[in-house]
Structure formats: structure tokens, C-alpha cells
Design an enzyme around this catalytic site. Structure first.
Site, PDB file in Angstrom:
ATOM      1  N   GLU A  50       0.822  -1.200   0.000  1.00 28.18           N
ATOM      2  CA  GLU A  50       0.000   0.000   0.000  1.00 28.18           C
ATOM      3  C   GLU A  50       0.864   1.260   0.000  1.00 28.18           C
ATOM      4  O   GLU A  50       0.596   2.220  -0.740  1.00 28.18           O
ATOM      5  CB  GLU A  50      -0.917   0.025   1.233  1.00 28.18           C
ATOM      6  N   CYS A  73      -2.532  -3.364   7.414  1.00 22.56           N
ATOM      7  CA  CYS A  73      -2.240  -3.497   8.839  1.00 22.56           C
ATOM      8  C   CYS A  73      -2.572  -2.193   9.566  1.00 22.56           C
ATOM      9  O   CYS A  73      -2.504  -1.099   8.995  1.00 22.56           O
ATOM     10  CB  CYS A  73      -0.778  -3.867   9.061  1.00 22.56           C
ATOM     11  N   CYS A  82      -0.179   0.660   7.801  1.00 20.32           N
ATOM     12  CA  CYS A  82      -0.560   1.061   6.447  1.00 20.32           C
ATOM     13  C   CYS A  82      -1.862   1.863   6.454  1.00 20.32           C
ATOM     14  O   CYS A  82      -2.090   2.694   5.572  1.00 20.32           O
ATOM     15  CB  CYS A  82      -0.713  -0.178   5.562  1.00 20.32           C
ATOM     16  N   GLY A 294      14.319 -37.730  -0.180  1.00 19.78           N
ATOM     17  CA  GLY A 294      13.854 -38.799  -1.037  1.00 19.78           C
ATOM     18  C   GLY A 294      12.566 -39.445  -0.555  1.00 19.78           C
ATOM     19  O   GLY A 294      11.802 -38.863   0.232  1.00 19.78           O
TER      20      GLY A 294
END
Length: 366
Positions: A50, A73, A82, A294
Site C-alpha cells: 500500500e 495493517c 498502512c 527422497g
């Protein structure tokens, strides 16, 4: 789905494998029907998607709309919230593909935006975002890495010849795809038998060049068989050797001197407890683990129901040897009714090989 969210998802994919333990998020700023800016999350401690997109947009973001693949957030972490950046930018409406499962965020980001007077639309592109962020979602909900089982085998289910020789089962295009996959995960695991037989480097080498970001190399060696000269202990990427008290202290010290980190874990049926290994990796911020073999190690992961996703490469060849190794060993299914089916199966050509991808449907887990 709204095309702008598709662009945001495309941005998020550009960050896949580069941002852990943070999620790989994409964002797009739109104003009056025109894409003003786009961005994706930068590696820690860099800015979130953002902030990247809003910084590019500048004043053009004011009064516009933000499309983001994950809920912004609203708390202080490695970076400021943000949500604060979105409010400062003057965004009028935010489109969120999915809520963040992280307990620190879940719903709080949307609530903070709404309290600031910003309209929030949730759910556009949710399924695509959840698939893109599947490893992040599992880690935040369980604390464990998302486990991907990957193997290549012949049409008759062999990963090598009777002698054990396995170079190469798959073709060049499939091997190139596998190296790109390595760049998108946080860790790669193999068993000690694979180290002894193949002596792999376990580095990500797309286009035959060492990638800038390398996953953690994990060797599961319960009794201490990996030689200190093994290439997996060499330069190029960090290496963690998971073992038990059955290995000798002298061997552990030799591996430490060779550059590896040695982790002594509890044993289960004489081998490293794989759930304990996943817990340890999850605490280190490993969101995704690629198990490449394996057969013994892959069989153990399947027996313990720890596999979240399968990539199987089928090569158009027949080995035909009864003693040739198979990709998945372990206890397995006693009846066909107990075999593990895959859901959401996709098929793709990789040169002459066929890639089959799916998600195990564990019995009793819906």
C-alpha cells in the site's frame, strides 16, 4: 472479478518468495477509472504494498480508490501502520480481497479505515488472494509452514534406476521450473539418503545462475550420516541439519565447523519428529517448506498427514526395475480406499514432461 484487483494480484505474485515472514501483497491506486500507480511489498524491513503504491501516486491518490490483496495493517511492526498512510493519502474507498488472518490485524485494519470515514469493500478476488497467500494463511493460523511435496518420476513411478542413478528423470524445462519454484519458498528439505546418493547443492539457480535470495537448506538426518564435505553444506545458502540424540556429538561438531547449524529434535519411531521440525521452522519465520525427497522423507511427511500441496512431475519413460526407488515410501495405504486423493488438480506441460499439481484431501478432514 474487478480488473483492478486482478492487477493487484499480479503485483502480489511479483513479490512471492521475497517478503517472508511478511505476506506478499499487491496494491493498485485508481482514480476516475485510470490506474494511477501500482506496487508490491518489498523485502523486510521495506515498505508494504500500500505504501509503495501510494508513494508512487503522490497527490494523485487523493479522492481515489485503493485495491489491495490483503487487509492493510493497523499496528506498528517493522513499519508504521498502512492504515495511517491510506488515511493521509486521502483515499476515498479501499477494496480488500481478504481479511488478514494474523491476530494482530484480523478486522482491525478495516475497522480503522471505516472509523476514518473511508468506505471499505471486502471480498473482491478473495479466492485468488487466498490461493496466492496460502502459505502465509496457514502459518498465521497454525504457526506451521505450508508443506509442498515435490518429486519427479517415470511413468511407472520410479525416481531412478535399479542402481540408484537418478540423473536425470525429468527434462531441462522441468528442472528449470523446479529452480524457479525454489525461489518462491523459504526452505527446502531433503533426507540424508538423498544427500548421500545425489550430493545436491539445494540452491535456487534459475537460468543456471544463483538467485539473489536463497531458501534455507534443511537436511533431515536422524542418525548423523551427512558427511562434512557434502555440497549442501557449502556456500550459496544457509543450511540447517535436523537430527536426534542418536547422532554423535563429534559428528554434530564437524557439521557446525563445516558451516551448518545443527538442531537436535525429539525422535519419533527412531527418526526426527517432523511435527517438531515444522514447529521449529515456523518459529523462525519459515512460511513455506518444499520437500524434495527422497522417498523415505516424503513418505514420512505423507504418513504424518503434514503435506499441504503436491507437485508431481511425470516423465515419459519406463524404468521397469523392481528394485528401483520410488518417490514416496513410508507406511502408505494398506487399501486403495486409504490412498490420499488430490483435489483441485491441475495439469501442465513442461517440455516433454507433465506437471500434476493438487492438494491432498486427508480422510476425516473434509
Amino acid at each position: 472479478m474487478v480488473p483492478y484487483m486482478l492487477l493487484a494480484l499480479r503485483e502480489g505474485r511479483r513479490a512471492l518468495g521475497r517478503t517472508s515472514p511478511n505476506p506478499w501483497v499487491g496494491a493498485v491506486v485508481v482514480k476516475k477509472g485510470r490506474v494511477v500507480a501500482r506496487g508490491h511489498t518489498r523485502p523486510p524491513p521495506g515498505p508494504h504494498a500500500e505504501v509503495v503504491a501510494l508513494s508512487k501516486a503522490g497527490e494523485a491518490a487523493r479522492g481515489g480508490e485503493l485495491y489491495v490483496t490483503l487487509e492493510p495493517c493497523a499496528h506498528y511492526g517493522r513499519t508504521p501502520p498502512c492504515t495511517e498512510a491510506i488515511v493521509r493519502a486521502g483515499i476515498a474507498r479501499v477494496h480488500v480481497a481478504m481479511l488478514d488472518p494474523d491476530p494482530q490485524v484480523n478486522g482491525r485494519g478495516v475497522a480503522a479505515l471505516q472509523q476514518a470515514g473511508i468506505e471499505v469493500v471486502v471480498g473482491e478476488g478473495r479466492e485468488e488472494a487466498e490461493r496466492l497467500l496460502e502459505a502465509y494463511v496457514k502459518h498465521r493460523r497454525t504457526g506451521l509452514p505450508f508443506v509442498i511435496a515435490k518429486f519427479a518420476c517415470s511413468l511407472d513411478g520410479r525416481i531412478g534406476a535399479a542402481s540408484g542413478d537418478s540423473r536425470w528423470v525429468s527434462g531441462s524445462k522441468a528442472r528449470a521450473w523446479a529452480h524457479r519454484l525454489r525461489t518462491q519458498v523459504d526452505a527446502i528439505a531433503v533426507g540424508s539418503q538423498t544427500v548421500l546418493v545425489d550430493d545436491p547443492q539445494l540452491t535456487a539457480r534459475p537460468a543456471e545462475r544463483l538467485a539473489r535470495r536463497q531458501p534455507l537448506r534443511v537436511v533431515v538426518d536422524s542418525r548423523g550420516r551427512t558427511p562434512p564435505t557434502a555440497r549442501v553444506l557449502g556456500p550459496g545458502a544457509p543450511t540447517l541439519v535436523a537430527t536426534t540424540e542418536a547422532s554423535s556429538p563429534a559428528w554434530r561438531e564437524a557439521l557446525i565447523e563445516a558451516g551448518a547449524e545443527v538442531l537436535v529434535l525429539p525422535a519419533k519411531d527412531g527418526r526426527v519428529d517432523l511435527h517438531a521440525l515444522l514447529v521449529a521452522l515456523g518459529r523462525r519465520g519459515v512460511l513455506s517448506l518444499l520437500v524434495e525427497g527422497g522417498g523415505i522423507l516424503l513418505g514420512s511427511f505423507f504418513d504424518e498427514r503434514l503435506v499441504d500441496k503436491v507437485h508431481a512431475i511425470i516423465a515419459p519413460m519406463v524404468v521397469g526395475a523392481a528394485m528401483a526407488p520410488t518417490p514416496v515410501a513410508g507406511r502408505g495405504a494398506m487399501r486403495m480406499a486409504d490412498a490420499v486423493p488430490l483435489r483441485e488438480v491441475s495439469i501442465r506441460r513442461l517440455g516433454e514432461d507433465i506437471l500434476v499439481t493438487g492438494y491432498p484431501r486427508w480422510h476425516g478432514h473434509g
